[in-house]
Scaffold this motif. Structure first.
Motif, PDB file in Angstrom:
ATOM      1  N   VAL A 256      39.263  38.746-114.549  1.00 48.92           N
ATOM      2  CA  VAL A 256      39.803  37.372-114.742  1.00 48.92           C
ATOM      3  C   VAL A 256      38.787  36.505-115.315  1.00 48.92           C
ATOM      4  O   VAL A 256      37.878  36.330-114.630  1.00 48.92           O
ATOM      5  N   ILE A 257      39.003  35.676-116.328  1.00 48.65           N
ATOM      6  CA  ILE A 257      38.280  34.633-116.887  1.00 48.65           C
ATOM      7  C   ILE A 257      38.688  33.459-116.562  1.00 48.65           C
ATOM      8  O   ILE A 257      39.740  32.993-116.825  1.00 48.65           O
ATOM      9  N   ALA A 258      37.835  32.641-115.642  1.00 50.47           N
ATOM     10  CA  ALA A 258      38.262  31.141-115.427  1.00 50.47           C
ATOM     11  C   ALA A 258      37.184  30.216-116.236  1.00 50.47           C
ATOM     12  O   ALA A 258      36.370  30.549-116.289  1.00 50.47           O
ATOM     13  N   GLU A 259      38.068  29.201-116.795  1.00 54.84           N
ATOM     14  CA  GLU A 259      37.124  28.121-117.399  1.00 54.84           C
ATOM     15  C   GLU A 259      37.137  26.857-116.571  1.00 54.84           C
ATOM     16  O   GLU A 259      38.263  26.593-116.221  1.00 54.84           O
ATOM     17  N   TYR A 260      35.965  26.080-116.283  1.00 55.32           N
ATOM     18  CA  TYR A 260      36.130  25.043-115.643  1.00 55.32           C
ATOM     19  C   TYR A 260      35.190  23.943-116.371  1.00 55.32           C
ATOM     20  O   TYR A 260      34.494  24.082-117.281  1.00 55.32           O
ATOM     21  N   LEU A 261      35.498  22.729-116.012  1.00 53.36           N
ATOM     22  CA  LEU A 261      34.749  21.483-116.424  1.00 53.36           C
ATOM     23  C   LEU A 261      33.785  21.255-115.302  1.00 53.36           C
ATOM     24  O   LEU A 261      34.248  20.792-114.118  1.00 53.36           O
ATOM     25  N   LEU A 262      32.630  21.336-115.138  1.00 57.75           N
ATOM     26  CA  LEU A 262      31.859  21.003-114.011  1.00 57.75           C
ATOM     27  C   LEU A 262      30.782  19.914-114.353  1.00 57.75           C
ATOM     28  O   LEU A 262      30.470  19.489-115.306  1.00 57.75           O
ATOM     29  N   GLU A 263      30.536  19.105-113.353  1.00 54.42           N
ATOM     30  CA  GLU A 263      29.466  18.085-113.477  1.00 54.42           C
ATOM     31  C   GLU A 263      28.561  18.402-112.143  1.00 54.42           C
ATOM     32  O   GLU A 263      28.962  18.493-110.981  1.00 54.42           O
ATOM     33  N   THR A 264      27.309  18.145-112.198  1.00 60.68           N
ATOM     34  CA  THR A 264      26.162  18.374-111.414  1.00 60.68           C
ATOM     35  C   THR A 264      24.846  17.751-111.730  1.00 60.68           C
ATOM     36  O   THR A 264      24.638  17.646-112.967  1.00 60.68           O
ATOM     37  N   PRO A 265      24.049  17.183-110.489  1.00 65.57           N
ATOM     38  CA  PRO A 265      22.689  16.624-111.074  1.00 65.57           C
ATOM     39  C   PRO A 265      21.642  17.809-111.229  1.00 65.57           C
ATOM     40  O   PRO A 265      20.487  17.538-111.261  1.00 65.57           O
ATOM     41  N   PHE A 266      21.891  19.008-110.693  1.00 66.86           N
ATOM     42  CA  PHE A 266      21.119  20.234-110.616  1.00 66.86           C
ATOM     43  C   PHE A 266      21.271  21.068-112.032  1.00 66.86           C
ATOM     44  O   PHE A 266      22.094  20.776-112.663  1.00 66.86           O
ATOM     45  N   PRO A 267      20.214  21.715-112.103  1.00 65.28           N
ATOM     46  CA  PRO A 267      20.366  22.751-113.340  1.00 65.28           C
ATOM     47  C   PRO A 267      21.542  23.320-113.784  1.00 65.28           C
ATOM     48  O   PRO A 267      22.285  24.133-112.546  1.00 65.28           O
ATOM     49  N   LEU A 268      22.314  23.142-114.741  1.00 66.75           N
ATOM     50  CA  LEU A 268      23.529  23.709-114.968  1.00 66.75           C
ATOM     51  C   LEU A 268      23.592  25.402-114.744  1.00 66.75           C
ATOM     52  O   LEU A 268      24.557  25.871-114.091  1.00 66.75           O
ATOM     53  N   GLU A 269      22.477  25.899-115.137  1.00 69.96           N
ATOM     54  CA  GLU A 269      22.480  27.447-114.998  1.00 69.96           C
ATOM     55  C   GLU A 269      22.757  27.872-113.502  1.00 69.96           C
ATOM     56  O   GLU A 269      23.341  28.647-113.203  1.00 69.96           O
ATOM     57  N   ASP A 270      21.845  27.054-112.700  1.00 68.42           N
ATOM     58  CA  ASP A 270      21.917  27.272-111.257  1.00 68.42           C
ATOM     59  C   ASP A 270      23.126  27.000-110.593  1.00 68.42           C
ATOM     60  O   ASP A 270      23.418  28.045-109.697  1.00 68.42           O
ATOM     61  N   VAL A 271      23.717  26.255-110.961  1.00 69.42           N
ATOM     62  CA  VAL A 271      25.009  25.759-110.145  1.00 69.42           C
ATOM     63  C   VAL A 271      26.123  26.649-110.873  1.00 69.42           C
ATOM     64  O   VAL A 271      26.867  27.318-109.884  1.00 69.42           O
ATOM     65  N   ALA A 272      26.139  27.152-111.898  1.00 62.79           N
ATOM     66  CA  ALA A 272      26.995  28.183-112.441  1.00 62.79           C
ATOM     67  C   ALA A 272      26.999  29.523-111.840  1.00 62.79           C
ATOM     68  O   ALA A 272      27.897  30.069-111.425  1.00 62.79           O
ATOM     69  N   ALA A 273      25.591  29.700-111.657  1.00 66.07           N
ATOM     70  CA  ALA A 273      25.271  31.144-110.904  1.00 66.07           C
ATOM     71  C   ALA A 273      25.683  31.010-109.626  1.00 66.07           C
ATOM     72  O   ALA A 273      26.224  32.133-108.967  1.00 66.07           O
ATOM     73  N   MET A 274      25.482  29.976-108.910  1.00 65.47           N
ATOM     74  CA  MET A 274      25.947  29.869-107.473  1.00 65.47           C
ATOM     75  C   MET A 274      27.385  29.742-107.654  1.00 65.47           C
ATOM     76  O   MET A 274      28.003  30.406-106.423  1.00 65.47           O
TER      77      MET A 274
END
Length: 421
Positions: A4-22
């Motif tokens: 199942v593929i989910a799409e999100y709108l994300l906001e963060t002050p940390f690196p995007l790649e790190d938070v997405a992996a988290m």
């Protein structure tokens, strides 16, 4: 691997790649550190995968507060991105609440995140087939009503709540005489002391059967059976025993499991009311978008879904409503079964809002429910119903409403009365 593929709108002050992996780790096989037993083989089999990160806006201030961000003294910039994550269905099985927990769950509480909204879900066809299809759906609703073409024109019992069962039955009698296809209870009228379902359902169905015997037309009545799960099953059985064809439930307060249980118990059409959805949708960077929301509840097996209305009394923009109705009229899986559900327009609708509704749906497969648009018509409910049919016939025949009103009295009266507001 089925995912199942989910799409999100994300906001963060940390690196995007790190938070997405988290996010992917938190909702599958991982936690904030690698633990004993988290083998490479297990990760390969069960870990969610970040498919894409598409940067969007950058803002100076966080959209939502986070004590974690404060402790880390992160002052921005705060980057936003669309993130797609794939979750193995083997982690979930046929388990709708766990699917919801997987694609949402603790994601909203991750400290590094200052904004998150679940936008959409892609459901593979094989996985979709683990869940019930609509028992009635679009075509079944038409067949039940004997309405082969055009929208389903209906209304809502008004006043919302407070009438006794005999008064409601009298109003239903008037509405059947007026020629409506569909009637529904209001979301706040389920099993009140003044009109309990045990009394109200037989009273109303006696009227509907009378008109069916007299005219051959079968009006669909959506009785609001919102309640705890066992009670909903009993209420549905009562409706079925009286010859009814539809029940209604408030999705957000019955929940995914309650709706699944109701679907498994009854073959009646389930009219799904989304009241309260604004609490999870109105903020642009928090909660859940309608496309994802309707996917989850369609997996529960509903038949009709509320989409509000264009130009109505609620907060939805025209674009919001268009997105909602077209989502309902698309199969959940592109190569899967025809599991479309009937979108139900309501909220300040009348003949004058029909042109943009037809354009939004790109199809006649919708319910068009008018409370005041029928019941408050200056010439009565029958004229209110006629005004809708006159408007639809005119529009599909190439006329404007203004042109058509000159030769159609019910439509003209509606234009004069409602068009002034």
């Amino acid at each position: 691997m089925e995912r199942v593929i989910a799409e999100y709108l994300l906001e963060t002050p940390f690196p995007l790649e790190d938070v997405a992996a988290m996010m992917a780790g938190e909702q599958s096989s991982g936690t904030f550190v690698r633990v004993t037993g988290e083998t490479d083989e297990l990760r390969a089999r069960a870990a969610a995968q970040v498919l894409s990160i598409i940067p969007q806006d950058v803002v100076a201030e966080p959209t939502l507060s986070s004590a974690y961000v404060d402790r880390k003294a992160k002052t921005g910039p705060f980057r936003q991105a669309r993130v797609r994550i794939a979750y193995p269905t083997a982690n979930i099985g046929r388990n709708l609440p766990t699917l919801a927990a997987t694609v949402s769950g603790n994601l909203y509480d991750i400290g590094q995140i200052t904004g998150l909204k679940l936008l959409s879900l892609e459901i593979p066809s094989a996985y979709r087939m683990r869940y019930p299809l609509p028992a009635v759906g679009v075509q079944g609703t038409r067949d039940s009503l004997g309405v082969a073409n055009g929208p389903i024109f209906g209304t809502i019992i008004k006043p919302n709540v407070g009438m006794c069962s005999a008064d409601i039955a009298t109003l239903v009698d008037q509405l059947c005489q007026a020629g409506v296809d569909f009637i529904k209870d209001d979301e706040v009228c389920a099993n009140p002391d003044c009109a309990p379902l045990a009394e109200r359902v037989p009273a109303v169905m006696a009227v509907i059967r009378k008109w069916q015997d007299r005219t051959g037309r079968r009006v669909m009545m959506a009785f609001n059976i919102t309640d705890e799960t066992d009670a909903m099953r009993r209420h549905a059985d009562l409706v079925a025993s009286e010859g009814g064809s539809c029940v209604m439930a408030s999705l957000n307060w019955c929940g995914l499991s309650g709706m699944q249980t109701l679907r498994a118990h009854t073959p009646l059409a389930i009219h799904a009311h989304r009241n309260g959805f604004g609490a999870m949708s109105r903020h642009p960077l928090l909660g859940m978008g309608f496309t994802a929301y309707q996917a989850l509840y369609r997996l529960a097996g509903i038949d009709h879904m509320h989409v509000h209305g264009i130009g109505g009394k609620f907060v939805d923009s025209a674009e919001d409503v268009i997105e909602a109705v077209r989502a309902c009229l698309r199969p959940l899986s592109g190569d899967g079964p025809d599991d479309r559900v009937m979108p139900a327009f309501s909220s300040g609708q009348w003949a004058g809002t029909l042109p943009q509704t037809i354009a939004a749906a790109e199809s006649p497969d919708f319910m068009f429910m008018c409370g005041g648009g029928i019941l408050a018509h200056p010439d009565g409910a029958a004229a209110g119903t006629r005004s809708l049919r006159e408007a639809y016939d005119a529009l599909t025949g190439g006329e404007t409403l203004e042109q058509a009103a000159a030769s159609r009295p019910a439509l003209d009266a509606a234009m004069q009365f409602f068009g002034k507001e």
